[in-house]
Design a protein around this motif. Sequence first.
Motif, short mmCIF file in Angstrom:
data_model
loop_
_atom_site.label_atom_id
_atom_site.label_comp_id
_atom_site.label_asym_id
_atom_site.label_seq_id
_atom_site.Cartn_x
_atom_site.Cartn_y
_atom_site.Cartn_z
N ILE A 32 0.88 -0.53 0.02
CA ILE A 32 0.40 0.17 0.06
C ILE A 32 1.02 1.26 -0.20
O ILE A 32 0.78 2.29 -0.67
CB ILE A 32 -0.73 -0.58 0.94
CG1 ILE A 32 -1.93 -1.04 0.87
CG2 ILE A 32 -1.32 1.33 1.48
CD1 ILE A 32 -3.14 -1.81 2.22
N ALA A 33 2.31 1.69 0.49
CA ALA A 33 2.89 2.75 0.80
C ALA A 33 3.42 2.56 -0.59
O ALA A 33 3.65 3.38 -1.13
CB ALA A 33 4.32 1.92 1.87
N LEU A 34 3.93 1.58 -0.71
CA LEU A 34 4.79 1.69 -2.41
C LEU A 34 3.52 1.81 -3.62
O LEU A 34 3.72 2.47 -4.33
CB LEU A 34 5.04 0.27 -3.10
CG LEU A 34 6.57 -0.41 -1.87
CD1 LEU A 34 6.72 -1.42 -2.47
CD2 LEU A 34 7.77 0.76 -2.05
N PHE A 35 2.05 1.76 -3.21
CA PHE A 35 1.74 2.14 -4.17
C PHE A 35 1.03 4.12 -4.20
O PHE A 35 1.10 4.57 -5.17
CB PHE A 35 -0.35 1.62 -3.77
CG PHE A 35 -1.10 2.17 -4.63
CD1 PHE A 35 -1.55 1.76 -6.31
CD2 PHE A 35 -2.32 2.72 -4.26
CE1 PHE A 35 -1.82 2.64 -7.23
CE2 PHE A 35 -2.68 3.61 -5.38
CZ PHE A 35 -3.36 3.02 -6.57
N LEU A 44 -2.81 11.79 -11.61
CA LEU A 44 -3.79 11.92 -9.83
C LEU A 44 -2.95 12.61 -8.19
O LEU A 44 -3.90 12.33 -7.54
CB LEU A 44 -4.37 10.28 -9.68
CG LEU A 44 -4.77 10.01 -10.84
CD1 LEU A 44 -5.28 8.00 -10.64
CD2 LEU A 44 -6.50 10.10 -11.01
N ALA A 45 -2.39 12.48 -8.53
CA ALA A 45 -1.59 12.99 -6.90
C ALA A 45 -2.29 14.55 -6.85
O ALA A 45 -2.53 14.95 -5.32
CB ALA A 45 -0.51 13.22 -7.47
N SER A 46 -2.39 15.61 -7.65
CA SER A 46 -3.06 16.74 -7.36
C SER A 46 -4.56 16.51 -6.90
O SER A 46 -4.82 16.99 -6.47
CB SER A 46 -3.47 17.57 -8.41
OG SER A 46 -3.71 17.08 -9.80
#
Length: 64
Positions: A32-35, A44-46
């Motif tokens: 999950i952290a790597l995702f 999609l980060a913004s």
Amino acid sequence: MTVSLPLVFILGAIAWFAIKFLGVRVWIAVVIALFGFWLAHTGLASLVESGTRSGVDTVNREHD
């Protein structure tokens, strides 16, 4: 009294609780952290950041 905690600290505490008490396997938390790191380098980060900020602002307005 105002207490300011970084969101990453809160998420880390939730992850620790899930691993310790809910039986979530460590490898699942790592995936999950790597995702999350992978997602941070996409368009999609913004969207995720603005949604998180909106949610935090909504919670903070309710407690003012």
